[in-house]
Design an enzyme around this catalytic site. Sequence first.
Site, PDB file in Angstrom:
ATOM      1  N   HIS A 187       0.868  -1.182   0.000  1.00  0.00           N
ATOM      2  CA  HIS A 187       0.000   0.000   0.000  1.00  0.00           C
ATOM      3  C   HIS A 187       0.906   1.235   0.000  1.00  0.00           C
ATOM      4  O   HIS A 187       1.788   1.363   0.847  1.00  0.00           O
ATOM      5  CB  HIS A 187      -0.909   0.000   1.224  1.00  0.00           C
ATOM      6  CG  HIS A 187      -1.890  -1.120   1.246  1.00  0.00           C
ATOM      7  ND1 HIS A 187      -2.171  -1.860   2.367  1.00  0.00           N
ATOM      8  CD2 HIS A 187      -2.643  -1.655   0.249  1.00  0.00           C
ATOM      9  CE1 HIS A 187      -3.065  -2.782   2.084  1.00  0.00           C
ATOM     10  NE2 HIS A 187      -3.374  -2.685   0.812  1.00  0.00           N
ATOM     11  N   GLU A 243       1.819   3.625   3.144  1.00  0.00           N
ATOM     12  CA  GLU A 243       2.392   3.017   4.348  1.00  0.00           C
ATOM     13  C   GLU A 243       3.912   3.058   4.216  1.00  0.00           C
ATOM     14  O   GLU A 243       4.547   2.124   3.734  1.00  0.00           O
ATOM     15  CB  GLU A 243       1.847   1.599   4.519  1.00  0.00           C
ATOM     16  CG  GLU A 243       0.316   1.612   4.683  1.00  0.00           C
ATOM     17  CD  GLU A 243      -0.323   0.237   4.635  1.00  0.00           C
ATOM     18  OE1 GLU A 243       0.420  -0.773   4.652  1.00  0.00           O
ATOM     19  OE2 GLU A 243      -1.565   0.164   4.570  1.00  0.00           O
ATOM     20  N   GLU A 283       1.942  -5.161  10.983  1.00  0.00           N
ATOM     21  CA  GLU A 283       1.451  -3.787  11.060  1.00  0.00           C
ATOM     22  C   GLU A 283       2.356  -3.022  12.034  1.00  0.00           C
ATOM     23  O   GLU A 283       2.388  -3.318  13.225  1.00  0.00           O
ATOM     24  CB  GLU A 283      -0.002  -3.756  11.530  1.00  0.00           C
ATOM     25  CG  GLU A 283      -0.953  -4.547  10.643  1.00  0.00           C
ATOM     26  CD  GLU A 283      -1.219  -3.893   9.294  1.00  0.00           C
ATOM     27  OE1 GLU A 283      -0.889  -2.695   9.142  1.00  0.00           O
ATOM     28  OE2 GLU A 283      -1.761  -4.567   8.393  1.00  0.00           O
TER      29      GLU A 283
END
Length: 331
Positions: A51, A54, A215
Site C-alpha cells: 500500500h 504506508e 502492522e
Amino acid sequence: MSFIDFTLGKISEAEFVAQFPKHLKLECWAPGVLYLPGESQFSLVLSAGIHGNETAPVLVLNEIVARIIGQVLTPKHACLFILGHPQALAKAVRYCDTNLNRLFCGQHLRVAACIESMRAALLELCVARFFQLHDAKQKLHWDCHCAIRDSFYRRFAVVPVAKSPCIDITHRPLSSQLNKLQQAGIQAAVLSQLATNTFSYASYIQYGAQAATLELGKALPWAQNNMLDHQIFQDYLISLLSLDEVKGEAEVSHELQLFTIAQQINKYHDDFMLAFAADAANFSCFQQGEVLAKEAEKEYCVQANQEWILFPNAKVENGARALLTLTPYVS
C-alpha cells in the site's frame, strides 16, 4: 541513489547497479525487487509498500539495502527485498485502481486488468522464482504494513494458520515465528484461520513459508515518520540477516498477546456503516450483543462474550472485508 529511487523510476537500473561493490551478487529482478543469493538453510522475503501510503516499512527496507550496498551489512541468507507498489508509492496513496493486497493466490486473473493486477502477477512470479531457487530451505515472508488507524497494540502481526483447524502454538514452525516476531518488537499476533488473497498468505499456502502481515504503527506521510519508533524492528532484521544460524525456538513468552479471529464482516451494500466511533482504535473491545455494523436493514453484532475489533473500514469496495473481530487465543 537509493532502493526507493530505483523503485520509483527516479534512476535507471544501470545507475542503481553502478553503486554495487563488484563482489556483491545483488540482482535487480524488476523495479522494486532485489535478490541476494545465500548458502544457508534459511531464505527470507521482506516486502513493504504494497500500500503506497504506508511509508515507514519502506524506509526500513531502504536503509537495510543501503547498508548491504555500503558493505556495512553482509547477509548470510538468501533474501528477496520487495517494495510492492511503485505507482501508489509515488502518489502516496493506498492504491490506484484496487487493493493490491487482495490480488495474490492468482486473484489478479479474476479482476479487470489494471495497475495492481499487473503488479500482483509480477510479484507472484518473483516470489515463485525465489522459492524455487531456495526450495529446500526454511522459508520466511514478512510483508510489512502500517495500519490506517491507531491501535492499542502499536505493532502487531496477522499470522496465517489456515491449514490447522486446531491451532497449536507449540508446533515448531509457528512457535519459531512467534518468537521471531516477539524479538522484532511485535506486541500481539492474530492467528488467522481464514484463507485470503494477501501477499503473505500466498507465500504460506503456496510455498510452505512461515509468513505474516506485520502492522508497524500508523500509516504516515514520508516526512512525518519518526524512525526511532522502528529501531527495534530494523535492528532485529539486521540481526536476523546477519546470523549464521537462525534461532528462535524457545517457548513463546506471555508478553506476546495472541488472538484468533471470531468474525469476518464483509461490506455488500453502499449503505454499509460501522456502529462505533470513526476513530475507534484497533483492538477496542466490545461486549456480547453490541452492534458493530449495519447495512440493508441487517445488523452485525458481537457474538462471543467479548470481541476485539481489527481493520474496521467502511470505505472498502462492496464484497470486501470491512471488519474483523477477535477473541483471545486459549491454549
